[in-house]
Motif scaffolding. Sequence first.
Motif, PDB file in Angstrom:
ATOM      1  N   MET A   1      -2.155  -2.451 -12.592  1.00 33.43           N
ATOM      2  CA  MET A   1      -1.502  -3.711 -12.931  1.00 33.43           C
ATOM      3  C   MET A   1      -0.687  -4.244 -11.758  1.00 33.43           C
ATOM      4  O   MET A   1       0.109  -3.508 -11.172  1.00 33.43           O
ATOM      5  CB  MET A   1      -0.568  -3.500 -14.126  1.00 33.43           C
ATOM      6  N   CYS A   2      -0.901  -5.463 -11.419  1.00 32.52           N
ATOM      7  CA  CYS A   2      -0.093  -6.082 -10.379  1.00 32.52           C
ATOM      8  C   CYS A   2       1.154  -6.679 -11.025  1.00 32.52           C
ATOM      9  O   CYS A   2       1.346  -6.615 -12.235  1.00 32.52           O
ATOM     10  CB  CYS A   2      -0.880  -7.187  -9.690  1.00 32.52           C
ATOM     11  N   ARG A   3       2.003  -7.225 -10.216  1.00 28.33           N
ATOM     12  CA  ARG A   3       3.157  -7.985 -10.717  1.00 28.33           C
ATOM     13  C   ARG A   3       3.368  -9.187  -9.828  1.00 28.33           C
ATOM     14  O   ARG A   3       3.074  -9.143  -8.644  1.00 28.33           O
ATOM     15  CB  ARG A   3       4.417  -7.119 -10.680  1.00 28.33           C
ATOM     16  N   TRP A   4       3.880 -10.239 -10.400  1.00 28.61           N
ATOM     17  CA  TRP A   4       4.175 -11.391  -9.556  1.00 28.61           C
ATOM     18  C   TRP A   4       5.358 -12.185 -10.073  1.00 28.61           C
ATOM     19  O   TRP A   4       5.781 -12.017 -11.213  1.00 28.61           O
ATOM     20  CB  TRP A   4       2.947 -12.272  -9.381  1.00 28.61           C
ATOM     21  N   MET A   5       5.861 -13.044  -9.218  1.00 33.03           N
ATOM     22  CA  MET A   5       6.882 -13.996  -9.625  1.00 33.03           C
ATOM     23  C   MET A   5       6.646 -15.316  -8.908  1.00 33.03           C
ATOM     24  O   MET A   5       6.056 -15.360  -7.822  1.00 33.03           O
ATOM     25  CB  MET A   5       8.280 -13.489  -9.307  1.00 33.03           C
ATOM     26  N   ALA A   6       7.084 -16.395  -9.535  1.00 35.64           N
ATOM     27  CA  ALA A   6       7.012 -17.713  -8.915  1.00 35.64           C
ATOM     28  C   ALA A   6       8.373 -18.362  -9.067  1.00 35.64           C
ATOM     29  O   ALA A   6       9.045 -18.191 -10.088  1.00 35.64           O
ATOM     30  CB  ALA A   6       5.934 -18.561  -9.588  1.00 35.64           C
ATOM     31  N   TYR A   7       8.768 -19.083  -8.028  1.00 36.98           N
ATOM     32  CA  TYR A   7      10.043 -19.793  -8.050  1.00 36.98           C
ATOM     33  C   TYR A   7       9.815 -21.248  -7.715  1.00 36.98           C
ATOM     34  O   TYR A   7       9.056 -21.578  -6.799  1.00 36.98           O
ATOM     35  CB  TYR A   7      11.008 -19.187  -7.040  1.00 36.98           C
ATOM     36  N   HIS A  85       3.740 -11.506  -4.843  1.00 36.13           N
ATOM     37  CA  HIS A  85       2.791 -10.686  -5.604  1.00 36.13           C
ATOM     38  C   HIS A  85       2.760  -9.286  -5.028  1.00 36.13           C
ATOM     39  O   HIS A  85       2.711  -9.102  -3.816  1.00 36.13           O
ATOM     40  CB  HIS A  85       1.399 -11.325  -5.493  1.00 36.13           C
ATOM     41  N   ILE A  86       2.808  -8.282  -5.881  1.00 31.22           N
ATOM     42  CA  ILE A  86       2.676  -6.899  -5.427  1.00 31.22           C
ATOM     43  C   ILE A  86       1.483  -6.287  -6.150  1.00 31.22           C
ATOM     44  O   ILE A  86       1.288  -6.462  -7.341  1.00 31.22           O
ATOM     45  CB  ILE A  86       3.956  -6.073  -5.673  1.00 31.22           C
ATOM     46  N   ARG A  87       0.668  -5.569  -5.388  1.00 28.87           N
ATOM     47  CA  ARG A  87      -0.647  -5.206  -5.866  1.00 28.87           C
ATOM     48  C   ARG A  87      -0.744  -3.729  -6.228  1.00 28.87           C
ATOM     49  O   ARG A  87      -0.165  -2.869  -5.565  1.00 28.87           O
ATOM     50  CB  ARG A  87      -1.669  -5.526  -4.765  1.00 28.87           C
ATOM     51  N   ALA A  88      -1.474  -3.461  -7.295  1.00 27.73           N
ATOM     52  CA  ALA A  88      -1.910  -2.099  -7.596  1.00 27.73           C
ATOM     53  C   ALA A  88      -3.420  -2.189  -7.693  1.00 27.73           C
ATOM     54  O   ALA A  88      -3.964  -2.752  -8.639  1.00 27.73           O
ATOM     55  CB  ALA A  88      -1.300  -1.603  -8.899  1.00 27.73           C
TER      56      ALA A  88
END
Lengths: 277, 277, 277, 277
Positions: A1-7, A85-88
């Motif tokens: 599972m990756c994770r991300w954020m947007a601002y 974005h950080i990847r797995a």
Amino acid sequence: MCRWMAYSGEPILAEELLFRPVHSLIDQSLHSRLGVETTNGDGFGIGWYGEGPVPAVFKSIDPAWNDRNLREISRQIRTPLLFAHIRASTGTPVQRSNCHPFRYDRWLWMHNGAIAGFHDLKRDMMLAVDPSLYAEIEGSTDSEALFHLALTYGLAEDPPSAVARAIGFVEDLARRHGVADPLQMTVATSDGESIWIFRYSSERRTRSLFYSTDIAQLRRLHPELEVLYRLGTGTRFVVSEPLRDLTGAWNEVPESSYAVLHPGEQQILPLRPVEPG
Amino acid sequence: MCRWMAYSGEPILAEELLFRPVHSLIDQSLHSRLGVETTNGDGFGIGWYGEGPVPAVFKSIDPAWNDRNLREISRQIRTPLLFAHIRASTGTPVQRSNCHPFRYDRWLWMHNGAIAGFHDLKRDMMLAVDPSLYAEIEGSTDSEALFHLALTYGLAEDPPSAVARAIGFVEDLARRHGVADPLQMTVATSDGESIWIFRYSSERRTRSLFYSTDIAQLRRLHPELEVLYRLGTGTRFVVSEPLRDLTGAWNEVPESSYAVLHPGEQQILPLRPVEPG
Amino acid sequence: MCRWMAYSGEPILAEELLFRPVHSLIDQSLHSRLGVETTNGDGFGIGWYGEGPVPAVFKSIDPAWNDRNLREISRQIRTPLLFAHIRASTGTPVQRSNCHPFRYDRWLWMHNGAIAGFHDLKRDMMLAVDPSLYAEIEGSTDSEALFHLALTYGLAEDPPSAVARAIGFVEDLARRHGVADPLQMTVATSDGESIWIFRYSSERRTRSLFYSTDIAQLRRLHPELEVLYRLGTGTRFVVSEPLRDLTGAWNEVPESSYAVLHPGEQQILPLRPVEPG
Amino acid sequence: MCRWMAYSGEPILAEELLFRPVHSLIDQSLHSRLGVETTNGDGFGIGWYGEGPVPAVFKSIDPAWNDRNLREISRQIRTPLLFAHIRASTGTPVQRSNCHPFRYDRWLWMHNGAIAGFHDLKRDMMLAVDPSLYAEIEGSTDSEALFHLALTYGLAEDPPSAVARAIGFVEDLARRHGVADPLQMTVATSDGESIWIFRYSSERRTRSLFYSTDIAQLRRLHPELEVLYRLGTGTRFVVSEPLRDLTGAWNEVPESSYAVLHPGEQQILPLRPVEPG
């Protein structure tokens, strides 16, 4: 599972977004709370709008938490719109061209999730990509293929419609290949002015996605929190996991829906796949 | 322009092949003599046969000359058949999946050269790849696409015929796209027992390719050279540039031809493209 | 917290040691069970004895779990003595020269733990290193400094005495700098024939360290386990965390002690710091 | 031999400085004209002043010419003072902490050249570094050691005097170790307001160093050159090799001298080593 954020909001130093929050994305890259996998160490990327209309991307295959260049540039980048974005990896190589966000012209795209059976579906997905876009694909991920499908279906003109058609195409294709529940996605895309976010999975059990409460309202809830006065009233965050525990700060994007975020404005609508004609 | 070398003979430490020669491939990575570009700093790779029938590959995006891991393992790898390749990118990303040699099952493949107009031809080349092989392609180079075309045309059964058909396909495709003289290639491929080498370009001006003279004959020419007694009599080298200046040591592979190298045996034959249909 | 393992026994493919066990070190690099930190993604290294008396080292700043070169070479390296280490940085840069195992001549050294107040103690530790060794130090970690202190105190002649003196030196130095409980360490070192392991911390609460039970005895306990018949009877494992749950397989090294492991033999003795003069 | 450039003037995009000139530093990283080594592929770095008084540094061990992140951020960084450096290692590891420019507080430092016999002199040089600075040294190069010696001798108060004393110290030390002609250096250092440049070697045969002619004067010489009107009149370039062939554009810094560059002003003075005590 990756994770991300947007601002999206007032121009702000990337450092404030990436390293300052108590449960920042960088911190999450080491320790997940909601995630299945514990670690997002398979590369990362940020994309932002700054000089000129085309966004910049900075991506690396080092784990985000120990990349010194990321710390350095995050203290120099001031931007009104940032993706991180950080990847797995689920198997595709850990290489820069597989890191999110992906870019095409003015558009950024990032994805958390996966396409089940991608190994079998890949060729047909790639054939469906507009031939003029085909050779722009540099990596080997399902996420980049989905982006180019959406571009093919008119992302630049009507993002919700293009994504609905890309989803419909993949689900139809999967059905023909005997792949059940192919799609799992939370996606963010932007042209530098608005952000579109999508939460969808074929089995209707999509990973989490949250958007932030209006800052004015948050200030009323938490008048003692200084940080809320440093953020403009038009501020919007979208995150796969809440950045910090703060009562009333985070709202879940409902299953099978999308939203358009302009500064200070948002609208959540149902997302229905459109299968090919 | 990339550079490569292939070795076949008695099991030998990779270090002897990569670092010892006066004008070794690693040395060439910094200073070319015959090449157009001065530097091959865009990644490298080695492939070798050792434990088990499937060859191992070690590839990196660091320049070969400063990769300490390459030095370390080259002192531990003892192999009867080694491929080595140093890359000068012509635009595709510098990433591990774009480094040679490429591998499929027991087969290794490496390429020096380019396909002109690849950006335009890529989609049709990929479509011609056998669907069962399509998703194995991890990188974005013309070299890997050509390898998979050759696999599609039966590389594992009859390498010269498969390569002739792959060449013919690309030339026919290029003609239809209005691309002149699409192919420029020196290629080596192996199944772990034989090495096939190919020298071909559409305009009949292919980059250099040399194979080594029989060691027994070289010993007669240079009886004072100790190193020749450390190499077995079945030794074969193939190189894009001579490893050292040694009268009588190197023979040019003729334009538009190929050779099969078994230990102690070789045969040079004309290479004629076979167009589809 | 870092993690490491050491193997001594019949020559075996590194792959068997690194990737096959249910709870292998590579698997641990993603998910710890006993550790405080969740992730060991700040580089890794292996060292092994093979061709020649000087061990080879392969180190990388990529996370071990996604390093394809590690997988490739682990299928080709056959060795009777292997060290493997995965790093979680406590602040020093993530760079190859800070990865374990460290090497000097025939000696390998790896460390899990830290020297508290190292920033303040570093200069005096480095001054205490033999001037002829000083310039061999390439990285910036406390672990490499400790290794060179031990070398200075005669590691090559009498490892337990040298380590006891290195420990004593650091504790004395720390006292003078007002640093309490400076040392936390589990260390393994080898000359290619024996392995010495050390468990020590100034506050007597050292991180875990286990050695494997005699294989013959394990076979009696678990006659159904096929893998035990693939390992020679002289096999020895030392690990910071057990590789798999297996009743009777793992024995804790006691606090403040060390052991010498020869094939099929071991001896556990108390470790007492020897302060300088 | 490394290469470097420094820019001072109107805030400008880094891209204009790094990628636009006909014979830019990035281009030089592949093809040298004046240099001895052909290639500078052992890492690079840039440092610049932007947000806040402390400069940012971006460094990588990839060759500069194929680093996509460098291209990306260079289109977003607007700065009045930039340092750029491309490295050709003389043996020390290729790692981020060995890349220039080095930073301490507000100061940047970059160096082209070498200290002969550094392996032997290193320990004594490090001992001479102020103990409070000692643990700040993260890499293993002579360049970083020289920087910290200069800091020890008061770089922040009086750069020319500090560098003269650092040089004197090294020459005296070398004499005692029997090392002839230890120093070879062109150095640039800055506090964000001025740039100090130094050209010195013990044998008085220092590598090249050039500063740019006043822009107003250049416009008179080359009224047809549009680019000269895009640069402010206070612009100053300092380069190890001229960026482009342009009559009258480049002036050699004389042997054994230094200069202080403020916007629109400069002064060249003799540099005389000051030996200790």
